[in-house]
Design a protein around this motif. Structure first.
Motif, short mmCIF file in Angstrom:
data_model
loop_
_atom_site.label_atom_id
_atom_site.label_comp_id
_atom_site.label_asym_id
_atom_site.label_seq_id
_atom_site.Cartn_x
_atom_site.Cartn_y
_atom_site.Cartn_z
N THR A 198 0.85 -1.21 0.00
CA THR A 198 0.00 0.00 0.00
C THR A 198 0.88 1.25 0.00
O THR A 198 0.54 2.27 -0.61
CB THR A 198 -0.95 -0.03 1.22
OG1 THR A 198 -1.78 -1.19 1.12
CG2 THR A 198 -1.84 1.20 1.26
N PRO B 259 -4.31 -1.45 4.03
CA PRO B 259 -4.43 -2.89 3.73
C PRO B 259 -5.70 -3.41 4.39
O PRO B 259 -6.32 -2.68 5.18
CB PRO B 259 -3.19 -3.49 4.39
CG PRO B 259 -2.88 -2.57 5.53
CD PRO B 259 -3.36 -1.19 5.12
N THR B 260 -6.06 -4.63 4.05
CA THR B 260 -7.19 -5.27 4.73
C THR B 260 -6.64 -6.37 5.64
O THR B 260 -5.90 -7.23 5.17
CB THR B 260 -8.17 -5.88 3.72
OG1 THR B 260 -8.73 -4.83 2.93
CG2 THR B 260 -9.31 -6.63 4.41
N SER C 72 -3.84 -2.11 -1.05
CA SER C 72 -3.51 -3.45 -1.50
C SER C 72 -4.11 -4.44 -0.52
O SER C 72 -4.13 -4.18 0.68
CB SER C 72 -1.98 -3.60 -1.55
OG SER C 72 -1.63 -4.96 -1.52
N PHE C 73 -4.60 -5.55 -1.03
CA PHE C 73 -5.22 -6.52 -0.13
C PHE C 73 -4.79 -7.94 -0.54
O PHE C 73 -4.27 -8.14 -1.63
CB PHE C 73 -6.75 -6.41 -0.16
CG PHE C 73 -7.34 -6.64 -1.51
CD1 PHE C 73 -7.42 -5.63 -2.46
CD2 PHE C 73 -7.82 -7.90 -1.86
CE1 PHE C 73 -7.95 -5.86 -3.72
CE2 PHE C 73 -8.37 -8.14 -3.12
CZ PHE C 73 -8.43 -7.11 -4.05
N SER D 20 -9.88 -10.48 0.14
CA SER D 20 -11.17 -9.91 -0.29
C SER D 20 -11.22 -8.38 -0.24
O SER D 20 -12.11 -7.78 -0.84
CB SER D 20 -12.29 -10.50 0.57
OG SER D 20 -11.87 -10.57 1.90
N GLY D 21 -10.34 -7.72 0.48
CA GLY D 21 -10.21 -6.26 0.40
C GLY D 21 -11.36 -5.45 0.96
O GLY D 21 -11.71 -4.40 0.42
N GLU D 22 -11.93 -5.91 2.08
CA GLU D 22 -13.08 -5.18 2.65
C GLU D 22 -12.73 -3.77 3.13
O GLU D 22 -13.60 -2.91 3.25
CB GLU D 22 -13.68 -5.94 3.83
CG GLU D 22 -14.42 -7.21 3.47
CD GLU D 22 -13.49 -8.42 3.43
OE1 GLU D 22 -12.25 -8.23 3.43
OE2 GLU D 22 -14.01 -9.55 3.37
N ILE E 173 -11.37 -1.27 1.85
CA ILE E 173 -11.60 -0.14 0.95
C ILE E 173 -13.07 0.30 0.94
O ILE E 173 -13.35 1.48 1.18
CB ILE E 173 -11.04 -0.47 -0.45
CG1 ILE E 173 -9.51 -0.46 -0.32
CG2 ILE E 173 -11.50 0.52 -1.50
CD1 ILE E 173 -8.78 -1.05 -1.47
N LYS F 249 -7.56 -0.24 -6.11
CA LYS F 249 -7.19 -1.39 -5.28
C LYS F 249 -6.52 -2.46 -6.12
O LYS F 249 -6.87 -2.66 -7.29
CB LYS F 249 -8.40 -1.94 -4.55
CG LYS F 249 -9.56 -2.32 -5.43
CD LYS F 249 -10.72 -2.81 -4.57
CE LYS F 249 -11.88 -3.21 -5.46
NZ LYS F 249 -13.01 -3.74 -4.73
N LYS G 86 -4.36 -6.51 -5.77
CA LYS G 86 -4.13 -7.69 -4.94
C LYS G 86 -2.63 -7.82 -4.67
O LYS G 86 -1.82 -7.82 -5.60
CB LYS G 86 -4.66 -8.93 -5.69
CG LYS G 86 -5.22 -10.01 -4.80
CD LYS G 86 -6.01 -10.99 -5.68
CE LYS G 86 -6.32 -12.27 -4.94
NZ LYS G 86 -7.26 -12.15 -3.86
#
Ligand code: FEO
Length: 403
Positions: A266, A313-314, A345-346, A349-351, A353, A374, A376
């Motif tokens: 990130t 990040p997630t 960056s996740f 699943s990137g919740e 954001i 976003k 991965k």
């Protein structure tokens, strides 16, 4: 601390009947009160009856009634003016109305519905608007419309005969000192600024309007509802409020990038977005790692930002704590007109954001670009180039006034 209950006539026929709360250490959950506080209430003695300007917090009402009984009889009280309904100023009202059978409660029109919700009772109300006056015989109370300082219903009261401005929470400070006057108490400059920062700053455009209204008011004494009364060097205190409330003039748009990064991914996006923003001469861009940003500095930087981006990040389906702590600072500033973007960056699943986006939208902050940025895990060369483009697009959209 023992409480001084001697009579306190602040100007002829006007008495301090407030209460002191020296041991209070947290006010309204949001403020530390290292000096305790006072709940200032005033009794105006008129030739045709008395008025009380604001009451006190219920738990300190014994002090208030003891002070009141030294200066008047309950039968003489014709009006209780509530410049503000927050319970630290209206808490003693129910008991006061039981004791003062002829008293009417004077509030702004906006306060009327709130009174009902606070007291679930029909009180003897009289609503007033800016410019209205009430006569007490040889003394007059004039009402000034000063809403949103810091509730929608707030107003100020001016007494022209003694040139006293009862300013409500404005010009207040959580600073308990029984010597009462600004030229007699200790140094309360810290408390005065801290009070402004925590209570008034989110409403600074309303402060500017109120200060404009006050230009037409000939006062030489400020009686706020907390802390020292200001009777000397008044212009200094008024000027401070204007200085703190007036937006800085800038020749470039200030866009800040705030981020947290677990593995540097990130952070790489943040740097590329910052580079993209910096391509524009009309933008001044900076970036800050929230892990190392002090909370108060964060509020300061957010306030100065015309637009900002938040990267996270997630972790465990959530944005990380420094991000939530940082966004909590939005409660202490005026967010109107600010624009924002979100990136990160996740791994799975990137919740984080959408959660940050929802929070910002909830604060009514505009998003000039509909899509967040976003990716991965580790950014590829192409994704780094895309992040730079995203920064450019964000800057252009802000300069174009989108969002
Ligand atoms: Fe001091 Fe907003 O109450």
């Amino acid at each position: 601390m023992s409480i001084d209950t001697t009579l306190k006539e602040i100007k002829p026929g006007v008495f301090f009947v407030g209460s002191f709360d020296p041991d209070l250490r947290t006010f309204d959950i949001i403020m530390n009160t290292a000096n305790g506080t006072s709940y200032n209430s005033y009794l105006v003695r008129g030739s045709e009856g008395d008025a009380i300007i604001d009451t006190v917090k219920e738990k300190t009402q014994d002090q208030f009634f003891a002070a009141l009984e030294k200066v008047t009889d309950y039968d003489r009280i014709r009006y209780v003016v509530l410049n503000h309904l927050e319970p630290d100023h209206s808490g003693a009202l129910p008991e006061l109305l039981r004791r003062a059978p002829h008293a009417k409660v004077v509030v702004s029109a906006k306060a009327k519905a709130m009174v009902k919700a606070l007291y679930n009772d029909d009180l003897p109300l009289e609503t007033v608007k800016g410019g209205d006056k009430i006569s007490l015989g040889d003394k007059t109370l004039e009402f000034l419309s000063t809403p949103f300082l810091h509730w929608p219903e707030t107003m100020m009261t001016f007494m022209p005969e003694q040139k006293i401005l009862f300013s409500c929470d404005v010009f207040g400070a959580h600073y308990c000192d029984e010597r009462l006057f600004n030229d007699e108490v200790g140094d309360f400059s810290y408390a005065f600024k801290y009070y402004y920062d925590r209570i008034m700053r989110p409403y600074r455009s309303y402060i500017v309007s109120a200060l404009d209204t006050l230009r037409e008011v000939d006062f030489d004494f400020i009686a706020p509802s907390h802390g020292p009364m200001i009777r000397s060097d008044i212009a200094h205190f008024v000027d401070l409020y204007r200085l703190w409330s007036t937006p800085e003039k800038k020749d470039r748009m200030l866009i800040n990038v705030f981020y947290v990064s677990s593995y540097g991914n990130t952070q790489k996006l943040a740097a590329q977005i910052w580079r993209g923003l910096s391509k524009y001469d009309k933008v001044l861009a900076s970036m800050y790692d929230l892990e190392a940003l002090d909370f108060e500095r964060g509020i300061f930087l957010l306030e100065k930002s015309d637009a900002f981006l938040v990267g996270s990040p997630t972790i465990n389906n959530d944005a990380v704590k420094p991000v939530w702590d940082f966004l909590a600072g939005m409660a202490y500033l005026e967010s109107k007109g600010k624009k924002a973007g979100v990136f990160g960056s996740f791994g799975w699943s990137g919740e984080a954001i959408p959660m940050i986006q929802d929070r910002l939208k909830g604060l009514k902050i505009k998003m000039p670009l509909e899509e967040p940025f976003k990716i991965k895990l580790r950014p590829s060369k192409q994704e780094l180039a895309d992040a730079l483009e995203y920064g450019k697009k964000f800057a252009q959209a802000c300069l174009d006034g989108n969002g």
